[in-house]
Scaffold this motif. Structure first.
Motif, PDB file in Angstrom:
ATOM      1  N   VAL A  37       0.813  -1.212   0.000  1.00 41.47           N
ATOM      2  CA  VAL A  37       0.000   0.000   0.000  1.00 41.47           C
ATOM      3  C   VAL A  37       0.851   1.269   0.000  1.00 41.47           C
ATOM      4  O   VAL A  37       0.337   2.355  -0.257  1.00 41.47           O
ATOM      5  CB  VAL A  37      -0.949   0.023   1.228  1.00 41.47           C
ATOM      6  N   LEU A  38       2.134   1.133   0.286  1.00 39.34           N
ATOM      7  CA  LEU A  38       3.012   2.292   0.346  1.00 39.34           C
ATOM      8  C   LEU A  38       3.499   2.654  -1.053  1.00 39.34           C
ATOM      9  O   LEU A  38       3.940   1.772  -1.803  1.00 39.34           O
ATOM     10  CB  LEU A  38       4.210   1.977   1.242  1.00 39.34           C
ATOM     11  N   PRO A  39       3.421   3.922  -1.447  1.00 35.42           N
ATOM     12  CA  PRO A  39       3.949   4.307  -2.764  1.00 35.42           C
ATOM     13  C   PRO A  39       5.421   3.950  -2.879  1.00 35.42           C
ATOM     14  O   PRO A  39       6.194   4.180  -1.941  1.00 35.42           O
ATOM     15  CB  PRO A  39       3.745   5.833  -2.787  1.00 35.42           C
ATOM     16  N   PRO A  40       5.836   3.361  -3.995  1.00 32.25           N
ATOM     17  CA  PRO A  40       7.239   2.950  -4.149  1.00 32.25           C
ATOM     18  C   PRO A  40       8.230   4.088  -3.949  1.00 32.25           C
ATOM     19  O   PRO A  40       9.316   3.886  -3.411  1.00 32.25           O
ATOM     20  CB  PRO A  40       7.295   2.420  -5.583  1.00 32.25           C
ATOM     21  N   THR A  41       7.848   5.305  -4.364  1.00 41.82           N
ATOM     22  CA  THR A  41       8.759   6.430  -4.203  1.00 41.82           C
ATOM     23  C   THR A  41       8.973   6.784  -2.735  1.00 41.82           C
ATOM     24  O   THR A  41      10.044   7.254  -2.355  1.00 41.82           O
ATOM     25  CB  THR A  41       8.220   7.667  -4.946  1.00 41.82           C
ATOM     26  N   VAL A  42       7.962   6.553  -1.898  1.00 47.73           N
ATOM     27  CA  VAL A  42       8.115   6.817  -0.464  1.00 47.73           C
ATOM     28  C   VAL A  42       9.108   5.840   0.147  1.00 47.73           C
ATOM     29  O   VAL A  42      10.016   6.225   0.887  1.00 47.73           O
ATOM     30  CB  VAL A  42       6.746   6.709   0.254  1.00 47.73           C
TER      31      VAL A  42
END
Length: 234
Positions: free
Chosen positions: A56-61
């Protein structure tokens, strides 16, 4: 139109990254998935949530925080520099670390489902034959879980091949070092070279389809129901 030398270099680097990452993922995920499937610890929920966070976490984060932690001023970065290993960001080793963390749930989840579906009866029967814990795991659990390991390997490998955000953040765009296929496609689109981008993108579409075909073909043989990871399987 065929693949250029830069394309083949990116493909080779991607396959190397996916292979190494998959091996490391299986080594790390097997004991973790077994613990999640058998433990009654109160830490089971929080650990499972942390493992599933990349879903669920954006890859960029994730890539950004890895860049900070692994950088020269980061906690792990200071340790690697002190050990003479250098800084991991913008290196192939940094790509491996990012890929392993980002693909972890895609390997842990099918192994967890497989282990949970075994139940306790096979282990209880082995225990009556005086098999120790290690014997029960290696001679009973692992053979019965072979399809789960195949699924986990295929998903882990395929997910690593399709990564973009994490590898771009932690690895940048260095030819022959960190430029994988997904980044190569991005470069082609930026340069408006859509024809070459079509070739590489089409290859990934075919690859992804074959991966899903293998996974769905294996599912009925696992006897563990439908495996679903949401819309972000690859």
């Amino acid at each position: 139109m065929t693949f250029s030398e830069a394309d083949w270099l990116a493909i080779a680097l991607t396959l190397q990254l996916a292979s190494i990452s998959t091996i490391l993922l299986l080594i790390l995920s097997t004991p973790l998935a077994w613990w999640l499937a058998t433990s009654r610890s109160g830490w089971r929920g929080p650990v499972a949530a942390v493992v599933a966070l990349p879903l669920v976490l954006p890859p960029t984060v994730l890539g950004f925080y890895l860049l900070i932690i692994l950088g020269p001023q980061g906690l792990i970065g200071q340790l690697t520099v002190a050990l003479g290993l250098g800084s991991l960001p913008f290196t192939f080793q940094g790509l491996v670390v990012g890929s392993v963390l980002y693909s972890l749930p895609f390997v842990v989840q099918p192994l967890h489902n497989t282990f949970a579906s075994l139940g306790t009866r096979p282990l209880e029967m082995a225990a009556t034959l005086h098999a120790g814990p290690w014997d029960r795991f290696f001679n009973v659990v692992l053979p019965l879980s072979r399809h789960g390991f195949i699924t986990a390997s295929v998903l882990g490998f395929a997910h690593t091949v399709g990564e973009f955000g994490v590898v771009l953040m932690i690895g940048g765009n260095i030819p022959g070092e960190t430029r994988v296929v997904s980044v190569q496609i991005y470069d082609y689109v930026e340069a408006l070279n859509f024809q070459q981008a079509h070739w590489l993108s089409g290859a990934l579409v075919i690859f992804s389809f074959l991966v899903l075909l293998i996974v769905y073909w294996l599912q009925p043989r696992q006897g563990m129901g439908t495996f679903a990871m949401g819309s972000r399987v690859l």
